[in-house]
Design an enzyme around this catalytic site. Structure first.
Site, PDB file in Angstrom:
ATOM      1  N   SER A  70      -2.939  -6.959   2.881  1.00 58.70           N
ATOM      2  CA  SER A  70      -2.788  -8.026   3.865  1.00 58.70           C
ATOM      3  C   SER A  70      -3.687  -7.811   5.082  1.00 58.70           C
ATOM      4  O   SER A  70      -4.167  -6.705   5.334  1.00 58.70           O
ATOM      5  CB  SER A  70      -1.338  -8.103   4.340  1.00 58.70           C
ATOM      6  OG  SER A  70      -0.447  -8.060   3.258  1.00 58.70           O
TER       7      SER A  70
HETATM    8  N1  SAH Z   1       1.467  -4.833   2.016  1.00 53.26           N
HETATM    9  C1  SAH Z   1       0.627  -4.541   0.886  1.00 53.26           C
HETATM   10  C2  SAH Z   1       0.154  -5.803   0.207  1.00 53.26           C
HETATM   11  C3  SAH Z   1       1.210  -6.330  -0.654  1.00 53.26           C
HETATM   12  S1  SAH Z   1       0.677  -7.662  -1.684  1.00 53.26           S
HETATM   13  C4  SAH Z   1      -0.575  -3.737   1.334  1.00 53.26           C
HETATM   14  O1  SAH Z   1      -0.617  -3.331   2.490  1.00 53.26           O
HETATM   15  O2  SAH Z   1      -1.447  -3.463   0.518  1.00 53.26           O
HETATM   16  C5  SAH Z   1       2.234  -7.964  -2.464  1.00 53.26           C
HETATM   17  C6  SAH Z   1       2.616  -6.963  -3.541  1.00 53.26           C
HETATM   18  O3  SAH Z   1       3.907  -7.348  -3.999  1.00 53.26           O
HETATM   19  C7  SAH Z   1       1.709  -6.969  -4.764  1.00 53.26           C
HETATM   20  O4  SAH Z   1       1.239  -5.671  -4.987  1.00 53.26           O
HETATM   21  C8  SAH Z   1       2.637  -7.431  -5.891  1.00 53.26           C
HETATM   22  O5  SAH Z   1       2.341  -6.818  -7.122  1.00 53.26           O
HETATM   23  C9  SAH Z   1       3.992  -7.012  -5.375  1.00 53.26           C
HETATM   24  N2  SAH Z   1       5.153  -7.694  -5.932  1.00 53.26           N
HETATM   25  C10 SAH Z   1       5.317  -8.990  -6.271  1.00 53.26           C
HETATM   26  N3  SAH Z   1       6.558  -9.197  -6.747  1.00 53.26           N
HETATM   27  C11 SAH Z   1       7.215  -7.992  -6.715  1.00 53.26           C
HETATM   28  C12 SAH Z   1       8.523  -7.541  -7.058  1.00 53.26           C
HETATM   29  N4  SAH Z   1       9.458  -8.352  -7.573  1.00 53.26           N
HETATM   30  N5  SAH Z   1       8.830  -6.245  -6.866  1.00 53.26           N
HETATM   31  C13 SAH Z   1       7.918  -5.380  -6.366  1.00 53.26           C
HETATM   32  N6  SAH Z   1       6.668  -5.746  -6.015  1.00 53.26           N
HETATM   33  C14 SAH Z   1       6.312  -7.030  -6.182  1.00 53.26           C
END
Ligand code: SAH
Length: 222
Positions: A70
């Site tokens: 993000s």
């Molecule tokens: N904050 C993170 C970016 C997250 S992007 C950073 O700093 O890099 C959102 C993430 O949520 C993705 O990696 C995606 O695979 C994950 N995601 C989506 N649904 C999910 C779920 N049900 N449980 C765990 N992770 C999930």
């Protein structure tokens, strides 16, 4: 090798990091603990080699598997809203690159983080180790179910947008705890703060958000 935190002036990215902190301050981030976490956390270790030269720009970057790390400003606002003071046990859903996990680890006592894409969970674990972040545990699984083994949590942060607030996350929130989650349609959500009081929960909308979909039992279909 003894793990160490890559911070201060000890690594060649420190100057870039200081500039990122200045950019966040200029955009209105005032929480000193949050700014300090950004100053000390090596974002370059959490992005792929190909985009490492852009690691300290205030932009979202691709991390593979159609996922992104993000924008720092968005993460900073998120972290301000959680109001962490150092003693909390935190649950993060959506580890992604692990960068936000590292920021949370700098702001709280312990962080438990759940990621549904196994390769991302593994890469995040490796990056967190390399960065010397020790107070985190990463689980590969469906975060819409929470991580009941270590509940309750003082704060829960969901880094992906879901159609509803997953009930297990509210159940795993400690009294007085705060849950932050983008809620709404795929691609356009309202960042929502859920506060758990003694008698019930209160929902506070904090504005628009654009996160990747939360996929799982209490999220969207894959
Ligand atoms: N904050 C993170 C970016 C997250 S992007 C950073 O700093 O890099 C959102 C993430 O949520 C993705 O990696 C995606 O695979 C994950 N995601 C989506 N649904 C999910 C779920 N049900 N449980 C765990 N992770 C999930």
């Amino acid at each position: 090798m003894v793990p160490r935190r890559l911070s201060g002036s000890g690594d060649s990215f420190a100057g870039y990091r200081a500039r990122l902190v200045e950019a966040l301050r200029a955009k209105g981030i005032g929480d000193l603990a949050v700014l300090k976490a950004f100053a000390e956390t090596p974002r370059h270790l959490f992005v792929p080699e190909a985009v490492r030269h852009r690691a300290y720009e205030d932009v979202a970057l691709p991390i593979g598997n159609d996922q992104t790390i993000s924008q720092p400003f968005t993460q900073a606002r998120y972290l301000e809203a959680l109001g962490l003071r150092g003693k909390e046990r935190v649950l993060e859903i959506g580890t992604g690159s692990g960068y936000q996990t590292a920021l949370l680890a700098a702001l709280a006592a312990t962080v438990f983080s759940v990621e549904r894409v196994e390769s991302l969970a593994r890469a995040a674990q490796a990056a967190l180790r390399e960065a010397g972040v020790a107070n985190v545990s990463v689980l590969h699984g469906d975060g819409t179910l929470g991580w009941s083994a270590y509940a309750p949590y003082d704060a829960i942060l969901v880094a992906a947008g879901g159609p509803e607030i997953p009930p297990p996350l509210v159940e795993q929130l400690a009294p007085g705890g705060r849950l932050l989650i983008p809620v709404g349609a795929r691609g356009a959500q309202t960042l929502t703060l859920v506060e758990r009081g003694d008698t019930g929960t209160r929902r506070i909308p904090l504005g628009e958000a654009h996160f990747v979909p939360l996929v799982g039992e209490h999220g969207f279909d894959a």
